[in-house]
Write an enzyme that holds these catalytic residues in place. Structure first.
Site, short mmCIF file in Angstrom:
data_model
loop_
_atom_site.label_atom_id
_atom_site.label_comp_id
_atom_site.label_asym_id
_atom_site.label_seq_id
_atom_site.Cartn_x
_atom_site.Cartn_y
_atom_site.Cartn_z
N GLU A 1 8.82 3.79 13.89
CA GLU A 1 9.55 4.21 12.69
C GLU A 1 9.47 5.72 12.58
O GLU A 1 8.52 6.35 13.07
CB GLU A 1 8.93 3.54 11.45
N CYS B 1 -3.17 1.47 6.96
CA CYS B 1 -3.44 0.88 8.27
C CYS B 1 -3.92 1.93 9.28
O CYS B 1 -4.38 1.58 10.36
CB CYS B 1 -2.20 0.14 8.78
N ASN C 1 0.81 -1.24 0.00
CA ASN C 1 0.00 0.00 0.00
C ASN C 1 0.84 1.28 0.00
O ASN C 1 0.36 2.34 -0.38
CB ASN C 1 -1.02 0.01 1.14
N GLU D 1 4.96 -3.48 12.47
CA GLU D 1 3.94 -2.43 12.29
C GLU D 1 2.77 -3.13 11.60
O GLU D 1 2.83 -3.41 10.41
CB GLU D 1 4.53 -1.29 11.47
#
Ligand code: ADP
Length: 512
Positions: free
Chosen positions: A490, A316, A184, A282
């Site tokens: 991150e 997400c 994505n 993640e």
């Protein structure tokens, strides 16, 4: 051809709502109409590698085969780890300035090729071209950020417990990193992992999604041109499961950094147990977006729209459950419906397009199934609700009301263009509902009440909380979740810590 049920007048693309800078003039793009070349090889030890088996990569907008990538064997993956291991000692011993300079050259080359990369990304991921350009900007922001951070990997000098000793802490690169990235964000998820790892002095074996590998391979080509030594960044392509297994089970790989689904994250964690890897996971979300009765309504509508429909709902951090205070539900619904009807669905390469296709048929089937289930359970469908007339992987932008947290659509990640409204009346109840999910990635609030903002932010069990904005992510802020959304961060000054270990250094300095 762009099409929509409403007017064809020029609507600002969703990227214009982003906080990212749109740096090039549109006229500049006209001179650079070609997408970046599709590299149909893996990249190991500075070489472009073939294999006898291959996988096809399809354009989600047209179904056309864009090219093939090698379906590498386990032996190929081990060879990539050999290369990363060998390169590590040299790379880790370079100066931070040398590493920063290579990262900055990489950034420059990416920006010089921005339009070609954006077109490639749009073709393999189905992302509208304006959003693809914004993703390139977002992606390079990590390269610049971590090039700067490379020079600030400061250790510590600690007041010693003993009079004849110095006490210090060194920060050292952890070694070879195995990275696995999703489709994505085919560009930015690569740079968000590679830039801090490379800045820290680590080397990588990276597996991009088999659905969107060409952006990753283009980045490797530009890294090579930027002067990255052979073996420092290796891109392996092919079937996910065996590649993941080799990366997890090889003791020379010191860390796995993964972005993707919770299920795959759990498998990777289990597979990594025998080699005690460090992990950053993640994983999926189920973001609540809560609009209280005192919210600035027009801002709430616009920000909900951009948070929900960015990348066609395939992020997400997209709001999955939109809780609206009962007293403002009718007016909010009306305003959101009006805006949803203006969204232009079409060919992702056309400038005006705001929503492209979903990634593949499986994704369309999932969205369709969740919408139909919600309607069967009593939700009202005010817009969309079905496959788009463009067919293929297109789905209509959809608005559901009268949803309930017990519906599957509120419990699973939709990953599609469906805004699902749930009515609420009391703060504590909506807080409990918002937290009643295993996921804990992003949450959004809309209210003007500072006490409520603080109370909610403290008590929402999420890694990221955004208030009065639909944008939760920026290079300067730590990105990551809690609960089943994983762990590790991150971006930000914390991101590089994921690739470093602390070494305590005690030094007796008096005469012996
Ligand atoms: P999504 O559902 O968003 O596609 P996935 O978790 O399936 O998320 O995929 C994210 C990344 O993980 C992709 O690169 C994919 O190829 C990879 N992947 C999927 N299954 C596995 C697996 N069993 N082991 C290792 N990697 C996997």
């Amino acid at each position: 051809m762009a099409c929509s049920g409403s007017s064809q007048k020029r609507i600002p693309p969703l990227y214009l709502f982003f906080e990212l800078q749109f740096t090039l003039l549109q006229s500049e793009y006209l001179f650079m109409a070609q997408p970046f070349k599709r590299i149909e090889h893996a990249f190991i030890n500075g070489q472009w590698i073939n294999s006898k088996n291959s996988l096809e990569v399809l354009n989600p907008a047209t179904g056309e085969c864009l090219g093939k990538i090698p379906d590498l064997s386990s032996l190929d993956i081990t060879q990539a780890i050999d290369a990363a291991e060998q390169a590590f000692h040299l790379w880790a011993s370079t100066t931070p300035l040398a590493r920063a300079n290579i990262l900055l050259r990489w950034e420059t080359l990416i920006l010089e090729n921005k339009e070609a990369l954006a077109q490639l990304l749009s073709m393999e991921g189905g992302k509208p071209i304006a959003e693809a350009r914004a993703e390139i900007d977002y992606g390079v922001s990590f390269i610049r950020w971590f090039a700067e951070e490379a020079r600030r990997i400061n250790g510590e000098v600690i007041p010693s417990e003993a009079p004849d000793k110095c006490a210090m802490v060194l920060k050292q690169p952890i070694g070879v990193v195995g990275a696995i990235t999703p489709w994505n964000f085919p560009h930015a998820m690569i740079t968000r992992k590679c830039a801090p790892a490379l800045a820290a002095g680590c080397t990588l074996v990276l597996k991009p999604s088999e659905l969107t590998p060409f952006s990753a391979l283009a980045l490797a080509q530009l890294a090579l041109e930027a002067g990255l030594p052979k073996g420092v960044l290796n891109i392996v392509t092919g079937t996910a499961e065996p590649i993941g297994k080799v990366l997890c089970e090889d003791t020379r790989v010191k860390k796995i950094s993964f972005t993707g689904s919770t299920q795959v994250g759990k498998w990777l964690m289990a597979q990594s147990a025998s080699t005690l890897k460090r992990l950053s996971l993640e994983l999926g979300g189920n973001a609540p977006l809560i609009i209280f009765e005192d919210a600035h309504l027009d801002n709430a509508v616009e920000e909900t729209l951009r948070a929900k429909f960015r990348n066609n709902g395939q992020t997400c951090v997209c709001p999955n459950r939109i809780f609206v205070h009962q007293s403002i539900l009718p007016i909010f619904t009306e305003k959101l419906l009006t805006r949803i009807k203006t969204l232009l669905v079409g060919n992702p390469l056309e400038e005006n397009t705001q929503l492209g296709p979903l990634i593949n048929e499986k994704a369309v089937e999932k969205v369709e199934r969740l919408v139909q289930d919600a309607i069967a359970q009593g939700a009202h469908c005010l817009a969309g609700g079905k496959r788009h007339a463009l067919n293929g992987n297109y789905f209509e932008p959809t608005l559901l009301t009268h949803a309930h947290p017990s519906m599957r659509i509120c419990q699973e990640e939709i990953f599609g263009p469906v805004a699902t409204l749930i009515s609420f009346t009391a703060d504590e109840k909506v807080l409990t509902s918002a937290n009643s999910t295993p996921a804990g990635l992003a949450a959004y609030l809309f209210t003007e009440n500072p006490a409520r903002i603080w109370h909610m932010t403290e008590n929402l069990e999420y890694g990221m909380v955004a208030t009065n904005t639909g944008m939760v992510s920026s290079v300067a802020m730590p990105f990551g979740g809690v609960k089943f959304s994983g762990f590790g961060r991150e971006g930000s000054s914390h991101g590089i810590e994921e690739y470093l270990y602390l070494k305590s250094f005690s030094w007796k300095i008096k005469s012996y």
